[in-house]
Design a protein around this motif. Sequence first.
Motif, PDB file in Angstrom:
ATOM      1  N   ALA A 107       0.806  -1.219   0.000  1.00  0.00           N
ATOM      2  CA  ALA A 107       0.000   0.000   0.000  1.00  0.00           C
ATOM      3  C   ALA A 107       0.840   1.271   0.000  1.00  0.00           C
ATOM      4  CB  ALA A 107      -0.931   0.008   1.214  1.00  0.00           C
ATOM      5  N   PHE A 108       1.980   1.257   0.719  1.00  0.00           N
ATOM      6  CA  PHE A 108       2.762   2.483   0.874  1.00  0.00           C
ATOM      7  C   PHE A 108       4.244   2.225   0.630  1.00  0.00           C
ATOM      8  CE2 PHE A 108      -0.793   2.602   3.921  1.00  0.00           C
ATOM      9  CZ  PHE A 108      -1.537   3.622   3.334  1.00  0.00           C
ATOM     10  N   LYS A 109       4.898   3.214   0.058  1.00  0.00           N
ATOM     11  CA  LYS A 109       6.331   3.122  -0.206  1.00  0.00           C
ATOM     12  C   LYS A 109       7.127   3.393   1.071  1.00  0.00           C
ATOM     13  CE  LYS A 109       5.759   4.946  -4.916  1.00  0.00           C
ATOM     14  NZ  LYS A 109       4.430   5.570  -4.852  1.00  0.00           N
ATOM     15  N   ASP A 110       8.340   2.853   1.128  1.00  0.00           N
ATOM     16  CA  ASP A 110       9.252   3.178   2.224  1.00  0.00           C
ATOM     17  C   ASP A 110       9.584   4.667   2.190  1.00  0.00           C
ATOM     18  OD1 ASP A 110       9.376   0.500   2.880  1.00  0.00           O
ATOM     19  OD2 ASP A 110      11.290   0.153   1.863  1.00  0.00           O
ATOM     20  N   ILE A 111       9.925   5.204   3.348  1.00  0.00           N
ATOM     21  CA  ILE A 111      10.422   6.574   3.423  1.00  0.00           C
ATOM     22  C   ILE A 111      11.940   6.497   3.518  1.00  0.00           C
ATOM     23  CG2 ILE A 111      10.550   8.627   4.889  1.00  0.00           C
ATOM     24  CD1 ILE A 111       7.605   8.218   5.509  1.00  0.00           C
ATOM     25  N   VAL A 112      12.610   6.983   2.486  1.00  0.00           N
ATOM     26  CA  VAL A 112      14.061   6.877   2.377  1.00  0.00           C
ATOM     27  C   VAL A 112      14.645   8.283   2.285  1.00  0.00           C
ATOM     28  CG1 VAL A 112      15.984   5.903   1.064  1.00  0.00           C
ATOM     29  CG2 VAL A 112      13.778   4.705   1.122  1.00  0.00           C
ATOM     30  N   ILE A 113      15.460   8.660   3.271  1.00  0.00           N
ATOM     31  CA  ILE A 113      16.075   9.985   3.269  1.00  0.00           C
ATOM     32  C   ILE A 113      17.576   9.857   3.499  1.00  0.00           C
ATOM     33  CG2 ILE A 113      13.970  11.125   4.073  1.00  0.00           C
ATOM     34  CD1 ILE A 113      15.230  11.284   6.855  1.00  0.00           C
ATOM     35  N   GLN A 114      18.281  10.939   3.304  1.00  0.00           N
ATOM     36  CA  GLN A 114      19.725  10.943   3.508  1.00  0.00           C
ATOM     37  C   GLN A 114      20.041  10.981   5.005  1.00  0.00           C
ATOM     38  OE1 GLN A 114      21.310  14.214   1.207  1.00  0.00           O
ATOM     39  NE2 GLN A 114      20.222  13.553  -0.631  1.00  0.00           N
ATOM     40  N   GLY A 134       7.449  12.310   2.344  1.00  0.00           N
ATOM     41  CA  GLY A 134       6.795  11.372   3.250  1.00  0.00           C
ATOM     42  C   GLY A 134       7.114  11.656   4.701  1.00  0.00           C
ATOM     43  N   PHE A 135       8.362  12.021   4.975  1.00  0.00           N
ATOM     44  CA  PHE A 135       8.774  12.374   6.334  1.00  0.00           C
ATOM     45  C   PHE A 135       7.917  13.524   6.859  1.00  0.00           C
ATOM     46  CE2 PHE A 135      11.206  14.358   9.645  1.00  0.00           C
ATOM     47  CZ  PHE A 135      11.992  13.365  10.219  1.00  0.00           C
ATOM     48  N   HIS A 136       7.792  14.583   6.064  1.00  0.00           N
ATOM     49  CA  HIS A 136       7.009  15.748   6.488  1.00  0.00           C
ATOM     50  C   HIS A 136       5.550  15.375   6.747  1.00  0.00           C
ATOM     51  CE1 HIS A 136      10.311  18.414   5.911  1.00  0.00           C
ATOM     52  NE2 HIS A 136      10.350  18.291   4.605  1.00  0.00           N
ATOM     53  N   HIS A 137       4.981  14.545   5.882  1.00  0.00           N
ATOM     54  CA  HIS A 137       3.574  14.169   6.046  1.00  0.00           C
ATOM     55  C   HIS A 137       3.359  13.364   7.328  1.00  0.00           C
ATOM     56  CE1 HIS A 137       1.933  15.801   2.408  1.00  0.00           C
ATOM     57  NE2 HIS A 137       2.793  15.164   1.643  1.00  0.00           N
ATOM     58  N   LEU A 138       4.270  12.432   7.623  1.00  0.00           N
ATOM     59  CA  LEU A 138       4.094  11.624   8.829  1.00  0.00           C
ATOM     60  C   LEU A 138       4.355  12.434  10.094  1.00  0.00           C
ATOM     61  CD1 LEU A 138       5.398   8.059   7.918  1.00  0.00           C
ATOM     62  CD2 LEU A 138       3.064   8.827   8.301  1.00  0.00           C
ATOM     63  N   VAL A 139       5.232  13.437  10.017  1.00  0.00           N
ATOM     64  CA  VAL A 139       5.391  14.346  11.157  1.00  0.00           C
ATOM     65  C   VAL A 139       4.069  15.052  11.428  1.00  0.00           C
ATOM     66  CG1 VAL A 139       6.478  16.483  11.957  1.00  0.00           C
ATOM     67  CG2 VAL A 139       7.871  14.711  10.886  1.00  0.00           C
ATOM     68  N   ARG A 140       3.446  15.540  10.376  1.00  0.00           N
ATOM     69  CA  ARG A 140       2.165  16.236  10.544  1.00  0.00           C
ATOM     70  C   ARG A 140       1.109  15.311  11.150  1.00  0.00           C
ATOM     71  NH1 ARG A 140       1.025  20.302   5.443  1.00  0.00           N
ATOM     72  NH2 ARG A 140       2.808  21.671   5.803  1.00  0.00           N
ATOM     73  N   ILE A 141       1.057  14.089  10.655  1.00  0.00           N
ATOM     74  CA  ILE A 141       0.058  13.148  11.169  1.00  0.00           C
ATOM     75  C   ILE A 141       0.280  12.886  12.654  1.00  0.00           C
ATOM     76  CG2 ILE A 141      -0.691  10.733  11.054  1.00  0.00           C
ATOM     77  CD1 ILE A 141      -0.327  10.903   8.006  1.00  0.00           C
ATOM     78  N   HIS A 142       1.545  12.688  13.045  1.00  0.00           N
ATOM     79  CA  HIS A 142       1.806  12.415  14.460  1.00  0.00           C
ATOM     80  C   HIS A 142       1.518  13.636  15.331  1.00  0.00           C
ATOM     81  CE1 HIS A 142       3.403  10.529  18.001  1.00  0.00           C
ATOM     82  NE2 HIS A 142       4.272  11.510  18.175  1.00  0.00           N
ATOM     83  N   PHE A 167      -1.085  12.524   2.460  1.00  0.00           N
ATOM     84  CA  PHE A 167      -0.121  11.443   2.687  1.00  0.00           C
ATOM     85  C   PHE A 167      -0.414  10.260   1.774  1.00  0.00           C
ATOM     86  CE2 PHE A 167       0.624   7.307   4.652  1.00  0.00           C
ATOM     87  CZ  PHE A 167       2.003   7.326   4.753  1.00  0.00           C
ATOM     88  N   ALA A 168      -1.680   9.855   1.690  1.00  0.00           N
ATOM     89  CA  ALA A 168      -2.053   8.690   0.886  1.00  0.00           C
ATOM     90  C   ALA A 168      -1.694   8.889  -0.578  1.00  0.00           C
ATOM     91  CB  ALA A 168      -3.551   8.425   1.034  1.00  0.00           C
ATOM     92  N   PHE A 169      -1.947  10.085  -1.099  1.00  0.00           N
ATOM     93  CA  PHE A 169      -1.671  10.338  -2.511  1.00  0.00           C
ATOM     94  C   PHE A 169      -0.172  10.425  -2.778  1.00  0.00           C
ATOM     95  CE2 PHE A 169      -1.453  12.819  -6.436  1.00  0.00           C
ATOM     96  CZ  PHE A 169      -2.402  12.172  -7.208  1.00  0.00           C
ATOM     97  N   THR A 170       0.586  10.945  -1.818  1.00  0.00           N
ATOM     98  CA  THR A 170       2.028  11.094  -2.005  1.00  0.00           C
ATOM     99  C   THR A 170       2.763   9.771  -1.847  1.00  0.00           C
ATOM    100  OG1 THR A 170       1.963  13.370  -1.194  1.00  0.00           O
ATOM    101  CG2 THR A 170       4.105  12.280  -1.180  1.00  0.00           C
ATOM    102  N   MET A 171       2.449   9.017  -0.797  1.00  0.00           N
ATOM    103  CA  MET A 171       3.220   7.825  -0.460  1.00  0.00           C
ATOM    104  C   MET A 171       2.556   6.519  -0.875  1.00  0.00           C
ATOM    105  SD  MET A 171       5.931   9.101   0.657  1.00  0.00           S
ATOM    106  CE  MET A 171       6.706   7.526   0.987  1.00  0.00           C
TER     107      MET A 171
END
Length: 418
Positions: free
Chosen positions: A107-114, A156-164, A203-207
Amino acid sequence: MKIIRSKQIRPLMVMVFILVMPQCTNAQFFKKLKKQAEEKIMKKADKKVDDLFNGNKKSEDQEVWHQSGNVDNGSKGGNAQEANKPEEKILYDHSDYLVYKSPNPAAFKDIVIQKFKELPRFGAIDSYMDRDNPKKVDLSKDAADKRNLTGLGYSGFHHLVRIHMLKEHFKVMDRTALTVRTKGKIIEKEAKSSLAQKVLKEFAFTMGTDALKKEYFMNDWSGTGKSALVREWGGHQADDFTENERYVDFVEKYLDEILEWSSDFFSDGSQDFQLVHAIKFYGQYDFDKGGFWVQLPIERQSMEVSSLGYFNEFSPKTSYGNQIANTMAQVEYINGYVLFKMDPGKAEALINDKSVLLQLTMKVRSVFKAFETSNPFVYGADYTYHFLDPTLELYSDALLTKKIGEIDLENLIYKEPD
Protein backbone atom coordinates in the motif's frame (compact mmCIF):
# COMPACT_ATOMS: atom_id res chain seq x y z
CA MET A 1 7.69 67.77 -15.03
CA LYS A 2 8.39 64.07 -14.46
CA ILE A 3 5.30 61.90 -14.11
CA ILE A 4 5.35 58.99 -11.65
CA ARG A 5 3.44 56.14 -13.19
CA SER A 6 1.06 53.87 -11.27
CA LYS A 7 3.40 50.88 -11.60
CA GLN A 8 6.03 52.87 -9.72
CA ILE A 9 3.58 54.08 -7.08
CA ARG A 10 2.21 50.66 -6.09
CA PRO A 11 5.46 49.23 -4.64
CA LEU A 12 5.98 52.48 -2.72
CA MET A 13 2.47 52.31 -1.28
CA VAL A 14 3.03 48.70 -0.18
CA MET A 15 6.28 49.64 1.57
CA VAL A 16 4.64 52.61 3.30
CA PHE A 17 1.76 50.37 4.41
CA ILE A 18 4.16 47.85 5.95
CA LEU A 19 6.16 50.54 7.72
CA VAL A 20 3.16 52.25 9.28
CA MET A 21 1.44 49.08 10.45
CA PRO A 22 1.31 48.65 14.23
CA GLN A 23 4.06 46.36 15.49
CA CYS A 24 1.73 43.50 16.46
CA THR A 25 -0.07 43.69 13.12
CA ASN A 26 3.26 43.77 11.34
CA ALA A 27 4.36 40.60 13.13
CA GLN A 28 1.12 38.84 12.25
CA PHE A 29 1.48 39.96 8.63
CA PHE A 30 4.96 38.47 8.26
CA LYS A 31 3.96 35.32 10.15
CA LYS A 32 1.15 34.85 7.64
CA LEU A 33 3.58 35.34 4.76
CA LYS A 34 5.90 32.74 6.31
CA LYS A 35 3.03 30.26 6.64
CA GLN A 36 1.95 30.81 3.03
CA ALA A 37 5.53 30.30 1.85
CA GLU A 38 5.85 27.02 3.77
CA GLU A 39 2.54 25.71 2.38
CA LYS A 40 3.65 26.67 -1.13
CA ILE A 41 6.96 24.86 -0.72
CA MET A 42 5.20 21.73 0.57
CA LYS A 43 2.79 21.72 -2.36
CA LYS A 44 5.64 22.22 -4.80
CA ALA A 45 7.57 19.39 -3.16
CA ASP A 46 4.63 17.00 -3.49
CA LYS A 47 4.03 18.09 -7.07
CA LYS A 48 7.69 17.55 -7.93
CA VAL A 49 7.51 14.02 -6.53
CA ASP A 50 4.36 13.37 -8.58
CA ASP A 51 6.09 14.59 -11.73
CA LEU A 52 9.24 12.58 -11.12
CA PHE A 53 7.35 9.32 -10.67
CA ASN A 54 5.03 9.85 -13.62
CA GLY A 55 7.29 11.21 -16.31
CA ASN A 56 5.86 14.74 -16.32
CA LYS A 57 9.15 16.54 -16.87
CA LYS A 58 10.34 18.72 -19.72
CA SER A 59 14.08 18.32 -19.30
CA GLU A 60 16.69 16.59 -17.19
CA ASP A 61 17.52 19.88 -15.48
CA GLN A 62 14.03 19.94 -13.98
CA GLU A 63 14.63 16.64 -12.18
CA VAL A 64 16.96 18.26 -9.66
CA TRP A 65 15.79 18.86 -6.08
CA HIS A 66 17.40 22.27 -5.64
CA GLN A 67 18.32 23.20 -2.09
CA SER A 68 16.27 26.38 -2.33
CA GLY A 69 13.09 24.34 -2.60
CA ASN A 70 12.05 25.91 -5.93
CA VAL A 71 10.98 22.66 -7.53
CA ASP A 72 8.01 23.72 -9.63
CA ASN A 73 8.45 22.73 -13.26
CA GLY A 74 5.94 25.26 -14.50
CA SER A 75 3.31 22.77 -15.64
CA LYS A 76 -0.33 23.01 -14.70
CA GLY A 77 -2.68 20.48 -13.22
CA GLY A 78 -0.47 19.50 -10.30
CA ASN A 79 -3.25 17.48 -8.67
CA ALA A 80 -3.36 14.92 -11.49
CA GLN A 81 -1.07 12.06 -12.47
CA GLU A 82 -1.03 9.74 -15.44
CA ALA A 83 -1.84 6.19 -14.43
CA ASN A 84 -0.74 4.31 -17.55
CA LYS A 85 2.98 4.52 -16.75
CA PRO A 86 4.25 1.39 -14.94
CA GLU A 87 5.56 2.00 -11.45
CA GLU A 88 9.34 1.76 -11.48
CA LYS A 89 11.09 0.15 -8.54
CA ILE A 90 14.29 1.93 -7.54
CA LEU A 91 16.92 -0.39 -6.10
CA TYR A 92 19.19 1.08 -3.45
CA ASP A 93 21.64 0.11 -0.74
CA HIS A 94 19.83 0.49 2.58
CA SER A 95 23.09 1.22 4.39
CA ASP A 96 23.50 4.47 2.44
CA TYR A 97 20.22 5.94 3.70
CA LEU A 98 17.96 6.27 6.68
CA VAL A 99 14.98 4.04 5.90
CA TYR A 100 11.61 4.13 7.64
CA LYS A 101 10.12 0.85 6.45
CA SER A 102 6.55 0.83 5.25
CA PRO A 103 4.25 -1.21 7.52
CA ASN A 104 2.41 -2.32 4.38
CA PRO A 105 4.63 -2.39 1.25
CA ALA A 106 1.68 -3.27 -0.97
CA ALA A 107 0.00 0.00 0.00
CA PHE A 108 2.76 2.48 0.87
CA LYS A 109 6.33 3.12 -0.21
CA ASP A 110 9.25 3.18 2.22
CA ILE A 111 10.42 6.57 3.42
CA VAL A 112 14.06 6.88 2.38
CA ILE A 113 16.08 9.98 3.27
CA GLN A 114 19.72 10.94 3.51
CA LYS A 115 21.60 10.43 6.75
CA PHE A 116 24.79 11.60 8.39
CA LYS A 117 26.25 9.89 11.44
CA GLU A 118 23.08 7.79 11.64
CA LEU A 119 20.80 10.83 12.03
CA PRO A 120 18.43 12.36 9.46
CA ARG A 121 20.30 14.82 7.27
CA PHE A 122 18.26 17.99 6.82
CA GLY A 123 18.96 21.44 5.45
CA ALA A 124 21.44 21.39 2.57
CA ILE A 125 20.90 17.85 1.32
CA ASP A 126 22.97 16.20 -1.39
CA SER A 127 21.31 17.05 -4.73
CA TYR A 128 23.49 14.50 -6.56
CA MET A 129 25.24 17.02 -8.76
CA ASP A 130 28.42 16.39 -10.75
CA ARG A 131 31.10 15.58 -8.15
CA ASP A 132 33.82 17.42 -10.09
CA ASN A 133 31.62 20.44 -10.73
CA PRO A 134 28.92 20.90 -8.07
CA LYS A 135 27.21 23.58 -10.19
CA LYS A 136 26.54 21.07 -12.96
CA VAL A 137 23.66 18.59 -12.95
CA ASP A 138 24.60 14.91 -12.99
CA LEU A 139 22.41 13.59 -15.82
CA SER A 140 23.02 9.91 -15.15
CA LYS A 141 20.11 7.58 -14.41
CA ASP A 142 21.71 6.63 -11.10
CA ALA A 143 21.73 10.26 -9.92
CA ALA A 144 18.16 10.81 -11.14
CA ASP A 145 16.99 7.68 -9.30
CA LYS A 146 18.59 8.91 -6.08
CA ARG A 147 16.91 12.29 -6.44
CA ASN A 148 13.57 10.58 -7.00
CA LEU A 149 14.05 8.24 -4.06
CA THR A 150 15.06 10.82 -1.47
CA GLY A 151 12.77 13.51 -2.84
CA LEU A 152 9.80 11.27 -2.18
CA GLY A 153 11.30 10.29 1.17
CA TYR A 154 11.52 13.85 2.48
CA SER A 155 7.91 14.52 1.44
CA GLY A 156 6.79 11.37 3.25
CA PHE A 157 8.77 12.37 6.33
CA HIS A 158 7.01 15.75 6.49
CA HIS A 159 3.57 14.17 6.05
CA LEU A 160 4.09 11.62 8.83
CA VAL A 161 5.39 14.35 11.16
CA ARG A 162 2.16 16.24 10.54
CA ILE A 163 0.06 13.15 11.17
CA HIS A 164 1.81 12.42 14.46
CA MET A 165 1.65 16.01 15.66
CA LEU A 166 -2.09 15.98 14.88
CA LYS A 167 -2.71 12.79 16.84
CA GLU A 168 -5.34 14.53 19.00
CA HIS A 169 -7.08 15.70 15.83
CA PHE A 170 -7.22 12.13 14.55
CA LYS A 171 -8.92 11.02 17.77
CA VAL A 172 -11.93 13.19 16.90
CA MET A 173 -11.73 12.78 13.12
CA ASP A 174 -14.95 11.48 11.59
CA ARG A 175 -14.17 8.00 10.24
CA THR A 176 -17.63 7.48 8.77
CA ALA A 177 -17.85 10.41 6.35
CA LEU A 178 -15.93 13.39 5.01
CA THR A 179 -16.45 16.42 7.22
CA VAL A 180 -18.53 19.26 5.78
CA ARG A 181 -17.81 22.62 7.36
CA THR A 182 -20.69 24.61 8.83
CA LYS A 183 -20.96 27.85 6.88
CA GLY A 184 -20.24 31.02 8.80
CA LYS A 185 -18.98 29.23 11.90
CA ILE A 186 -15.79 27.66 13.18
CA ILE A 187 -16.65 24.56 15.16
CA GLU A 188 -13.59 23.07 16.84
CA LYS A 189 -14.47 19.43 16.26
CA GLU A 190 -15.26 20.09 12.60
CA ALA A 191 -12.01 21.99 12.15
CA LYS A 192 -9.93 19.20 13.69
CA SER A 193 -11.71 16.51 11.69
CA SER A 194 -11.41 18.45 8.44
CA LEU A 195 -7.70 19.14 8.93
CA ALA A 196 -6.92 15.52 9.86
CA GLN A 197 -8.78 14.28 6.78
CA LYS A 198 -6.89 16.70 4.56
CA VAL A 199 -3.48 15.67 5.92
CA LEU A 200 -4.38 11.98 5.61
CA LYS A 201 -5.40 12.39 1.97
CA GLU A 202 -2.18 14.22 1.12
CA PHE A 203 -0.12 11.44 2.69
CA ALA A 204 -2.05 8.69 0.89
CA PHE A 205 -1.67 10.34 -2.51
CA THR A 206 2.03 11.09 -2.00
CA MET A 207 3.22 7.83 -0.46
CA GLY A 208 0.68 5.38 -1.84
CA THR A 209 1.80 2.71 -4.28
CA ASP A 210 0.50 2.79 -7.83
CA ALA A 211 -2.05 0.09 -7.00
CA LEU A 212 -3.36 1.98 -3.97
CA LYS A 213 -3.72 5.25 -5.87
CA LYS A 214 -5.60 3.54 -8.68
CA GLU A 215 -8.00 2.11 -6.13
CA TYR A 216 -8.67 5.32 -4.21
CA PHE A 217 -7.80 8.24 -6.51
CA MET A 218 -8.94 7.10 -9.95
CA ASN A 219 -12.35 7.49 -11.54
CA ASP A 220 -11.91 4.92 -14.30
CA TRP A 221 -14.50 6.16 -16.80
CA SER A 222 -13.21 4.04 -19.66
CA GLY A 223 -12.64 0.85 -17.70
CA THR A 224 -9.11 0.62 -19.13
CA GLY A 225 -7.29 1.53 -15.92
CA LYS A 226 -5.60 4.43 -17.70
CA SER A 227 -7.60 7.36 -16.37
CA ALA A 228 -5.80 10.16 -14.56
CA LEU A 229 -5.01 9.90 -10.87
CA VAL A 230 -6.41 12.96 -9.07
CA ARG A 231 -5.69 14.12 -5.52
CA GLU A 232 -9.33 13.62 -4.53
CA TRP A 233 -11.03 10.56 -3.07
CA GLY A 234 -12.69 8.66 -5.90
CA GLY A 235 -10.77 10.46 -8.62
CA HIS A 236 -11.76 13.02 -11.21
CA GLN A 237 -15.33 14.33 -10.82
CA ALA A 238 -16.36 11.50 -8.51
CA ASP A 239 -19.81 12.00 -6.98
CA ASP A 240 -20.28 12.55 -3.25
CA PHE A 241 -21.25 8.92 -2.64
CA THR A 242 -18.13 7.54 -4.33
CA GLU A 243 -15.91 10.11 -2.63
CA ASN A 244 -17.16 9.17 0.83
CA GLU A 245 -17.13 5.46 0.02
CA ARG A 246 -13.45 5.50 -0.96
CA TYR A 247 -12.51 7.62 2.05
CA VAL A 248 -14.29 5.35 4.55
CA ASP A 249 -12.83 2.22 2.99
CA PHE A 250 -9.31 3.67 3.14
CA VAL A 251 -9.72 4.68 6.78
CA GLU A 252 -11.00 1.26 7.79
CA LYS A 253 -8.10 -0.53 6.11
CA TYR A 254 -5.12 1.74 6.68
CA LEU A 255 -5.59 4.55 9.21
CA ASP A 256 -4.50 2.68 12.33
CA GLU A 257 -1.28 1.38 10.78
CA ILE A 258 -0.48 4.86 9.44
CA LEU A 259 -0.95 6.35 12.91
CA GLU A 260 1.34 3.68 14.34
CA TRP A 261 3.94 4.37 11.64
CA SER A 262 3.81 8.11 12.34
CA SER A 263 4.80 7.54 15.98
CA ASP A 264 8.42 7.16 14.80
CA PHE A 265 8.49 10.85 13.86
CA PHE A 266 8.89 13.45 16.62
CA SER A 267 7.80 10.63 18.92
CA ASP A 268 8.09 12.70 22.12
CA GLY A 269 7.59 16.05 20.42
CA SER A 270 11.25 16.31 19.45
CA GLN A 271 13.61 14.92 16.83
CA ASP A 272 17.41 14.87 16.54
CA PHE A 273 18.97 15.89 13.23
CA GLN A 274 22.24 16.58 11.51
CA LEU A 275 21.48 20.06 10.18
CA VAL A 276 23.66 21.00 7.21
CA HIS A 277 24.21 24.48 5.80
CA ALA A 278 25.88 25.41 2.53
CA ILE A 279 28.22 28.27 3.44
CA LYS A 280 30.81 30.59 1.93
CA PHE A 281 33.92 32.19 3.33
CA TYR A 282 33.49 35.86 4.14
CA GLY A 283 36.14 37.94 2.40
CA GLN A 284 39.74 36.88 1.87
CA TYR A 285 41.97 34.66 3.97
CA ASP A 286 42.96 36.51 7.15
CA PHE A 287 46.72 36.04 7.49
CA ASP A 288 46.82 37.88 10.82
CA LYS A 289 44.29 35.51 12.40
CA GLY A 290 45.29 32.44 10.40
CA GLY A 291 41.97 31.46 8.90
CA PHE A 292 38.75 32.34 7.11
CA TRP A 293 35.72 34.13 8.54
CA VAL A 294 32.46 32.20 8.28
CA GLN A 295 28.97 33.20 9.31
CA LEU A 296 27.23 31.11 11.94
CA PRO A 297 23.84 30.28 10.37
CA ILE A 298 22.04 30.42 13.71
CA GLU A 299 19.23 32.79 12.79
CA ARG A 300 19.14 31.99 9.07
CA GLN A 301 15.66 31.07 7.89
CA SER A 302 16.05 27.71 6.17
CA MET A 303 13.81 27.48 3.10
CA GLU A 304 15.16 24.16 1.84
CA VAL A 305 12.42 21.63 1.14
CA SER A 306 13.97 19.23 3.61
CA SER A 307 13.89 21.73 6.49
CA LEU A 308 10.31 22.89 6.40
CA GLY A 309 9.75 24.78 9.65
CA TYR A 310 11.79 22.60 12.01
CA PHE A 311 14.63 25.08 12.56
CA ASN A 312 13.00 28.49 12.47
CA GLU A 313 13.74 29.60 16.04
CA PHE A 314 17.02 29.13 17.88
CA SER A 315 16.30 28.40 21.54
CA PRO A 316 19.58 27.42 23.27
CA LYS A 317 19.68 24.95 26.16
CA THR A 318 23.42 25.06 26.91
CA SER A 319 25.79 27.68 28.30
CA TYR A 320 27.66 28.00 24.99
CA GLY A 321 24.36 28.25 23.11
CA ASN A 322 23.19 31.06 25.38
CA GLN A 323 26.52 32.83 25.00
CA ILE A 324 26.21 32.70 21.19
CA ALA A 325 22.65 34.06 21.32
CA ASN A 326 23.67 36.89 23.68
CA THR A 327 26.71 37.84 21.60
CA MET A 328 24.81 37.86 18.32
CA ALA A 329 22.14 40.03 19.93
CA GLN A 330 24.74 42.81 20.11
CA VAL A 331 24.75 45.13 17.11
CA GLU A 332 28.48 44.78 16.44
CA TYR A 333 28.27 40.97 16.25
CA ILE A 334 24.79 40.59 14.77
CA ASN A 335 26.13 38.95 11.59
CA GLY A 336 27.84 36.22 13.60
CA TYR A 337 31.16 36.01 11.73
CA VAL A 338 33.56 33.64 13.50
CA LEU A 339 37.06 32.42 12.71
CA PHE A 340 37.66 29.09 11.02
CA LYS A 341 41.35 28.32 11.60
CA MET A 342 43.23 26.88 8.62
CA ASP A 343 46.83 26.54 7.48
CA PRO A 344 47.66 29.01 4.63
CA GLY A 345 48.88 26.23 2.33
CA LYS A 346 45.70 24.20 2.76
CA ALA A 347 43.63 27.35 2.37
CA GLU A 348 45.25 28.16 -0.98
CA ALA A 349 44.63 24.63 -2.28
CA LEU A 350 41.03 24.78 -1.12
CA ILE A 351 40.10 28.05 -2.82
CA ASN A 352 41.68 26.88 -6.10
CA ASP A 353 39.72 23.62 -6.12
CA LYS A 354 36.64 24.07 -8.35
CA SER A 355 34.98 20.94 -6.96
CA VAL A 356 34.64 22.44 -3.47
CA LEU A 357 31.15 22.86 -2.04
CA LEU A 358 31.45 24.05 1.56
CA GLN A 359 29.07 22.34 3.98
CA LEU A 360 28.76 23.08 7.70
CA THR A 361 27.21 20.35 9.86
CA MET A 362 25.69 20.67 13.32
CA LYS A 363 23.98 18.16 15.57
CA VAL A 364 20.72 19.70 16.78
CA ARG A 365 17.37 18.84 18.32
CA SER A 366 14.13 20.26 16.95
CA VAL A 367 11.29 20.64 19.47
CA PHE A 368 7.61 21.15 18.73
CA LYS A 369 6.50 24.44 20.28
CA ALA A 370 2.85 25.07 19.42
CA PHE A 371 0.26 25.02 16.67
CA GLU A 372 -0.53 28.20 14.82
CA THR A 373 -4.17 29.03 15.51
CA SER A 374 -4.93 31.77 12.98
CA ASN A 375 -6.69 29.26 10.72
CA PRO A 376 -7.67 25.96 12.38
CA PHE A 377 -8.45 24.38 9.00
CA VAL A 378 -4.83 24.75 7.82
CA TYR A 379 -1.82 22.98 9.33
CA GLY A 380 0.66 25.33 10.94
CA ALA A 381 3.20 24.51 13.64
CA ASP A 382 6.13 26.29 15.26
CA TYR A 383 9.36 24.55 16.26
CA THR A 384 12.49 25.58 18.10
CA TYR A 385 15.93 24.00 17.91
CA HIS A 386 19.12 23.87 19.96
CA PHE A 387 22.60 22.40 19.76
CA LEU A 388 23.41 18.93 21.06
CA ASP A 389 27.15 19.13 20.38
CA PRO A 390 29.51 22.15 20.59
CA THR A 391 31.58 20.94 17.63
CA LEU A 392 30.58 22.04 14.13
CA GLU A 393 32.28 20.25 11.25
CA LEU A 394 33.19 21.75 7.90
CA TYR A 395 33.34 19.64 4.73
CA SER A 396 34.30 20.49 1.17
CA ASP A 397 31.83 18.16 -0.58
CA ALA A 398 28.09 17.44 -0.62
CA LEU A 399 28.70 13.81 0.33
CA LEU A 400 30.29 14.98 3.60
CA THR A 401 33.32 12.75 3.12
CA LYS A 402 36.08 15.41 2.86
CA LYS A 403 36.40 17.01 6.26
CA ILE A 404 38.55 20.14 6.37
CA GLY A 405 38.16 21.20 9.98
CA GLU A 406 35.99 22.07 12.96
CA ILE A 407 34.56 25.07 14.79
CA ASP A 408 34.39 24.83 18.58
CA LEU A 409 31.31 26.69 19.81
CA GLU A 410 32.78 26.90 23.29
CA ASN A 411 35.84 28.83 22.06
CA LEU A 412 34.67 31.17 19.31
CA ILE A 413 36.64 34.12 17.97
CA TYR A 414 34.24 36.73 16.60
CA LYS A 415 35.13 39.18 13.85
CA GLU A 416 35.41 42.68 15.25
CA PRO A 417 33.50 45.48 13.51
CA ASP A 418 35.42 47.11 10.63
